[in-house]
Design an enzyme around this catalytic site. Structure first.
Site, PDB file in Angstrom:
ATOM      1  N   GLU A 174       0.889  -1.026   0.044  1.00 38.39           N
ATOM      2  CA  GLU A 174      -0.147  -0.412  -0.136  1.00 38.39           C
ATOM      3  C   GLU A 174       1.164   1.127   0.232  1.00 38.39           C
ATOM      4  O   GLU A 174       0.309   2.700   0.397  1.00 38.39           O
ATOM      5  CB  GLU A 174      -0.959  -0.194   1.246  1.00 38.39           C
ATOM      6  CG  GLU A 174      -1.940  -1.253   0.971  1.00 38.39           C
ATOM      7  CD  GLU A 174      -2.885  -1.048   0.415  1.00 38.39           C
ATOM      8  OE1 GLU A 174      -3.559   0.015   0.315  1.00 38.39           O
ATOM      9  OE2 GLU A 174      -3.537  -1.652  -0.264  1.00 38.39           O
ATOM     10  N   HIS A 250      -4.839   1.746   7.012  1.00 34.39           N
ATOM     11  CA  HIS A 250      -3.217   1.926   6.933  1.00 34.39           C
ATOM     12  C   HIS A 250      -2.252   2.752   8.788  1.00 34.39           C
ATOM     13  O   HIS A 250      -3.746   2.754   8.826  1.00 34.39           O
ATOM     14  CB  HIS A 250      -3.133   3.340   5.787  1.00 34.39           C
ATOM     15  CG  HIS A 250      -3.225   2.552   3.952  1.00 34.39           C
ATOM     16  ND1 HIS A 250      -4.296   3.203   4.100  1.00 34.39           N
ATOM     17  CD2 HIS A 250      -3.554   1.550   3.527  1.00 34.39           C
ATOM     18  CE1 HIS A 250      -4.398   3.125   2.658  1.00 34.39           C
ATOM     19  NE2 HIS A 250      -3.639   1.395   2.997  1.00 34.39           N
ATOM     20  N   CYS A 368      -2.973  11.662   3.912  1.00 35.46           N
ATOM     21  CA  CYS A 368      -3.276  11.018   2.268  1.00 35.46           C
ATOM     22  C   CYS A 368      -3.101  11.463   1.117  1.00 35.46           C
ATOM     23  O   CYS A 368      -2.515  10.828   0.006  1.00 35.46           O
ATOM     24  CB  CYS A 368      -5.018   9.895   2.247  1.00 35.46           C
ATOM     25  SG  CYS A 368      -5.535   8.921   3.303  1.00 35.46           S
TER      26      CYS A 368
END
Length: 444
Positions: A174, A250, A368
């Site tokens: 990720e 995450h 993000c």
């Protein structure tokens, strides 16, 4: 040579919508089928980029993906003209069309993992696009992400670009959302910190029960090897499976790091005391852990406000600024804790909030939206200068958004062939503005 930590934020794409595609991301699912405003979303992102530029930071822009992804829809059996492909996919599988229309590449923390030249054995900056295989709508990004990164960091004298890891659950990756770096000065050898959710090969590791662990230990280890990192300055840690099951999909939803500081929740990691000990051992003296106790900020509050999905950045005068979503100010418990933290002078000196509602409703905060890239002076000069934020680029991109972006999109609009035309027209012009070349399939 003096190095800086630059931030490259993703431009929100013209098809920004709320399709609730991300299982395990509570904000994404809770806003499913809402009406989005792509024009507002892209402008909110640009405002954040410009603000950091105005503060004196090196701020870059990464282009979005081409969406709807007609190529993928054709691979999945929809045929005819582009318009017919859209119509058929909406008729037979609107969820599939939504997945192929996602603007999720705006969250460039998932674009890939970056290791600066000070950490790598060949003295170059290394990039690996994330395969993002846990979510179909993101697993179709890595090839174009690689094109965008190569067009932005093209000088082979300074930059090395790797392919994404194999598209297998064993190597689920990720990107920088599960990676951070600690250092005394950005241009010096740092400690690279990889956080994983599960092991693919070793069943003795714990794993979450409700939501998927998106990052594997094996993926993190592969990237460390590929980037040529020194073993004594590389630390691997497992995320607490319990907090994954509570919406921490995450690591950057529960922890953030910069220079000598790790800002994390008390429940962020499995065996947290050992994780802190390992980091201190690799870093040496002066490592600073700010651990937020559960009785001050619950995991639920952390997830709902994206307290840790913030940017910790060091200003030229050495003070540390934390960039937070406006949601943190609106939560009395979180805001009280943050102000208490500033008063205690524990390593974070200033608070700065941004309204990122369009991104937040889809499950992404300030952290993000950015990919951190440490660059020394020579590397800064080697970057595609047309991708760096400036007064001129800010004005140009706002006018570009006014010209091409809609102020309203709902699910049914994704089948509108005119949206595809508008999106491609926008991206075609963007590649000229930012001197990216032909990075999209429709330009080939």
């Amino acid at each position: 040579m003096k190095a800086v930590e630059s931030n490259f934020d993703g431009l929100v794409g013209p098809t920004h919508n709320y399709s609730g595609l991300s299982v395990g991301n509570i904000a994404s699912k809770s806003n499913q089928s809402g009406v989005s405003n792509p024009k507002q979303a892209v402008k909110q992102g640009l405002e954040k980029m410009k603000a950091l530029h105005d503060m004196g930071f090196v701020q870059g822009v990464l282009a979005p993906q081409e969406r709807p992804d007609i190529h993928t829809l054709r691979r999945l059996g929809f045929s005819g003209s582009d318009s017919e492909v859209l119509k058929k996919s909406y008729q037979y599988s609107p969820q599939l069309l939504a997945a192929c229309s996602s603007a999720s590449s705006m969250w460039t923390a998932n674009a890939g993992t970056v290791s600066p030249s000070a950490d790598t054995t060949d003295g170059k900056v290394h990039f690996t696009p994330a395969n993002l295989i846990n979510k179909f709508h993101r697993s179709i990004e890595d090839q174009v992400t690689g094109n965008i990164l190569k067009a932005t960091f093209s000088d082979e004298k300074h930059f090395v670009h790797h392919e994404a890891l194999p598209h297998s659950d064993y190597f689920g990756d990720e990107g920088a959302a599960n990676h951070t770096r600690f250092c005394r000065e950005y241009g010096e050898q740092g400690v690279e910190f990889f956080v994983f959710g599960k092991s693919a090969f070793n069943e003795s590791y714990l794993a979450p029960k409700k939501y998927p662990a998106r990052q594997t230990l094996e993926a993190s280890e592969a990237i460390a090897r590929t980037h040529g990192l020194r073993e004594q300055f590389t630390v691997f840690a497992q995320q607490n499976p319990d907090v994954i099951d509570r919406g921490v999909f995450h690591n950057d939803v529960i922890a953030v790091g910069n220079k000598n500081t790790l800002f994390c929740h008390q429940q962020a990691f499995l065996n947290q005391e050992k994780v802190k000990s390992d980091l201190c051992a690799s870093y040496g003296s002066g490592f600073n852990v700010i651990e937020v106790p559960t009785d001050k900020v619950s995991v639920q509050d952390a997830v709902e406000t994206y307290l840790f999905n913030s940017q910790l950045i060091t200003k030229a005068d050495g003070t540390t600024l934390i960039i937070l979503p406006e949601h943190c100010r609106q939560n009395s418990r979180v805001w009280a804790y943050l102000n208490e933290l500033i008063e205690q002078k524990r390593g974070i000196d200033e608070l700065h909030t941004f309204d990122l509602k369009q991104s937040m409703q889809n499950g992404g905060g300030p952290a993000c939206l950015r990919l951190r890239v440490v660059l020394n002076e020579a590397e800064q000069k080697a970057v595609n200068q047309h991708t760096l934020m400036s007064e001129e680029l800010f004005t140009t991109l706002n006018l570009w958004a006014d010209k091409h972006y809609r102020d309203r999109i709902e699910d049914k609009d994704l089948a509108d062939s005119q949206l595809l035309v508008e999106s491609r027209s926008a991206l075609d012009e963007l590649t000229q503005i930012m001197h990216l070349g032909s990075i999209y399939p429709f330009q080939k």
